[in-house]
Design a protein around this motif. Sequence first.
Motif, short mmCIF file in Angstrom:
data_model
loop_
_atom_site.label_atom_id
_atom_site.label_comp_id
_atom_site.label_asym_id
_atom_site.label_seq_id
_atom_site.Cartn_x
_atom_site.Cartn_y
_atom_site.Cartn_z
N THR A 1 0.78 -1.28 -0.23
CA THR A 1 0.07 -0.09 0.02
C THR A 1 0.66 1.07 -0.03
N ILE A 2 1.84 1.09 0.83
CA ILE A 2 2.94 2.64 0.87
C ILE A 2 3.62 2.63 -0.43
N ARG A 3 4.29 1.47 -0.74
CA ARG A 3 5.01 1.25 -1.87
C ARG A 3 6.48 1.87 -1.92
N ALA A 4 6.88 2.19 -0.52
CA ALA A 4 8.33 2.77 -0.25
C ALA A 4 8.89 2.30 0.77
N SER A 5 10.04 1.84 0.83
CA SER A 5 10.57 1.09 2.14
C SER A 5 10.72 2.06 3.30
N GLY A 6 11.32 3.05 3.08
CA GLY A 6 11.34 3.88 4.16
C GLY A 6 10.04 4.36 4.83
N GLY A 7 8.98 4.70 4.17
CA GLY A 7 7.61 5.08 4.59
C GLY A 7 6.93 3.85 5.26
N ALA A 8 7.06 2.63 4.61
CA ALA A 8 6.27 1.59 5.38
C ALA A 8 7.12 1.07 6.67
N LEU A 9 8.40 1.01 6.48
CA LEU A 9 9.01 0.73 7.88
C LEU A 9 8.79 1.88 8.97
N GLY A 10 8.80 3.05 8.85
CA GLY A 10 8.27 4.04 9.54
C GLY A 10 6.93 3.84 10.05
N MET B 1 5.26 1.15 10.29
CA MET B 1 5.07 -0.02 11.11
C MET B 1 5.48 0.11 12.39
N PHE B 2 6.72 0.94 12.64
CA PHE B 2 7.38 1.10 14.01
C PHE B 2 6.29 2.12 14.62
N LEU B 3 5.78 3.06 13.92
CA LEU B 3 4.89 3.92 14.50
C LEU B 3 3.53 3.31 15.01
N PHE C 1 3.39 0.40 16.11
CA PHE C 1 3.80 -0.59 17.18
C PHE C 1 3.65 0.37 18.45
N LEU C 2 4.37 1.89 18.40
CA LEU C 2 4.33 2.55 19.48
C LEU C 2 3.20 3.18 19.80
N VAL C 3 2.09 3.60 18.75
CA VAL C 3 0.89 4.13 19.04
C VAL C 3 -0.02 3.14 19.40
N GLU C 4 -0.05 1.73 18.96
CA GLU C 4 -0.82 0.93 19.61
C GLU C 4 -0.66 0.56 21.10
N ASN C 5 0.79 0.38 21.48
CA ASN C 5 1.15 0.37 22.69
C ASN C 5 0.68 1.64 23.85
N MET C 6 0.82 2.73 23.13
CA MET C 6 0.20 3.89 24.04
C MET C 6 -1.35 3.84 24.06
N VAL C 7 -2.00 3.45 22.94
CA VAL C 7 -3.48 3.29 23.18
C VAL C 7 -3.77 2.29 24.19
N PHE D 1 -6.45 -7.77 21.78
CA PHE D 1 -6.89 -8.82 20.48
C PHE D 1 -6.29 -7.58 19.42
N LEU D 2 -5.66 -6.62 19.74
CA LEU D 2 -5.06 -5.91 18.68
C LEU D 2 -3.71 -6.47 18.31
N PRO D 3 -3.28 -6.12 17.26
CA PRO D 3 -2.17 -7.02 16.69
C PRO D 3 -0.87 -6.93 17.77
N THR D 4 -0.50 -5.98 18.19
CA THR D 4 0.79 -5.95 18.69
C THR D 4 0.49 -6.65 20.43
N GLN D 5 -0.62 -6.37 20.79
CA GLN D 5 -0.79 -7.07 22.15
C GLN D 5 -1.02 -8.56 21.86
N LEU D 6 -1.48 -9.15 20.87
CA LEU D 6 -1.56 -10.69 20.49
C LEU D 6 -0.14 -10.97 20.25
N PHE D 7 0.58 -10.22 19.59
CA PHE D 7 2.12 -10.51 19.31
C PHE D 7 2.64 -10.72 20.93
N ASP D 8 2.57 -9.59 21.78
CA ASP D 8 3.13 -9.93 23.12
C ASP D 8 2.62 -10.96 23.98
#
Lengths: 310, 275
Positions: free
Chosen positions: B170-179, B181-183, B185-191, B208-215
């Motif tokens: 969807t993003i079609r650019a490595s930098g943007g997509a990596l950014g 993904m990590f953003l 991760f941070l936002v979900e943990n804050m929420v 049941f949000l992705p990062t919590q399931l990962f955790d």
Amino acid sequence: MPDSPVIQTFELSKQFREVRAVDRVSIAVERGQVFGFLGPNGSGKTTTIGMLMGIITPTAGSFALFGASDAKGHLAARARVGATLETPNFYPYMSGRDNLRVAATIKDVGSDRIDECLEIVGLAGRGRHRFRTYSLGMKQRLALAATMLNDPELVILDEPANGLDPQGMKEVRDIIRILADRGKTIFLSSHLLWEVERMCTHVAIVRKGQVMKVGTVAEIVSEQVRALVRVEDTGALEAALADYPDATGVQTTDEGTVVSLKSDDLAGLNRYLAARGIYVSHLARHQQTLEDAFIELTQGDYGSMTEIAS
Amino acid sequence: MSRPGTLLRIEFIKARKRPALWLTLGVFVFFTVVTVLPSLMRAMQGGGPGPPFALPWIWRGVLQPPINMGPFFLGAAMILLFAPEFGWKTARQNVIDGLAKEHLFFGKLITFALLVAAFFVVPIVTGVAASIISPEPTGTFARGPELNHMFGYAVVLCLWGSVGFLLAATIRASGGALGIMFLYFLVENMVTSIVPAWNPALERYLNFLPTQLFDTLTRIEFYYPDALALANEQRAAMGQRLLEFPEYWAVVSAVLAYVALFMGVSFVTMRKRDL
């Protein structure tokens, strides 16, 4: 379907938000033609080719490749096409040979053909070097090698001489000639009108997404009789021509005044001007070039005239 | 040649000389060895408290941080192998050369599967090798909890791999997509740390949000009742809330649903969007 045009578009259109990039384009390219697709920047040439190649979905209209007009048929027909769009698109970290190996695998072509194509474009000695180390000319030649891999019946080239020096342009022209001599159908999008005029059998001129004119090069450039007139007082000449019943248009150029005529009666024009006290220093039939026709049809769209003339 | 065979060959040619792949995989192998080495050294010096560092107990020592960062590495590798195809316009050229947009998707799906396999195999091989080297008594390869642990690890690999896949498509650019993904991760943990304080009833859904399931799927307490009992004993002693987890298959099913959703959206995006 042996009698079907190689390419045929029916009112093909593409809308990008507010911009109508391609507007009801209908053209037919027959087998063996070298078809020039001309237009200023942003006139929809690449978008049209993109639709033919399946990378852009048309908003309206349709097209047929080798007579096939459905998605499955287009996919099968693309196996008979070799094409490159805009800049050469390759993996920069891979060698020229490995890049061709990707294309050859897609086209289901053996690796011996890779060597042949590298040889034809003069890259046999650099095949193992990484693509990112290539000059622009070498990149263009590698793109041509990729288009030739499957010995295609139709070759589509979008600005193949872009950014090349005169030697590189000549090399590209020579390769296109080789392909044309082998009976390939060539669909060539280019800015280089003198190149197109020398190479193409047929031409379509597009402007703002619409086809303005299509036909053989001869049909495009010689439909109108023109006279080139040089006089001392250009203002008086233009005033006189305004009343000349045979004149359909007057255009002032660096060379002189070009008069479009209904007939080729240049003597009659001379008599008419002399009767009004205007004596010409030069009066000759003016052969319209493809460049003249292009400028006339796309007038106002071109930012840089040097790009056309180069 | 069959289409899957063709797609596999194409992806192999593209991947084998891609430095980003080998760098990511190399860093992951390094982390795996670094994780296992101290426990192995301890075992060779007579062992410590807790279960022996050998099969089948070894898996709780191997599949733990930082190896659990493997899914992020995989997500990053997926982005680095996929997104540049749009920037370089090679995805477009592949289609011009004769692939359908769907073939592009399935080609990358093969890459996805191979990456998941590689990131799964590295700790498994390391664990088996460590068990062979370890002087402690070796038992069976794995029992129920260890198999659940391994499967859970494979499932989170798929989760972050599919996140990387979706962002690349969807993003079609490595930098943007990596950014992003990590953003995310941070936002979900804050929420998930803020929202329960505002409305505690939402916590069970946030789990049941992705990062919590990962955790959840990367905690050894989720798989091993003795580890959970020990952790809760310590938490009780410190006055902390006891650990509670949803059912194993509920968590796994939720992750697989996310994977299916992300891959489905990627497929539709690949098919619909112009190249």
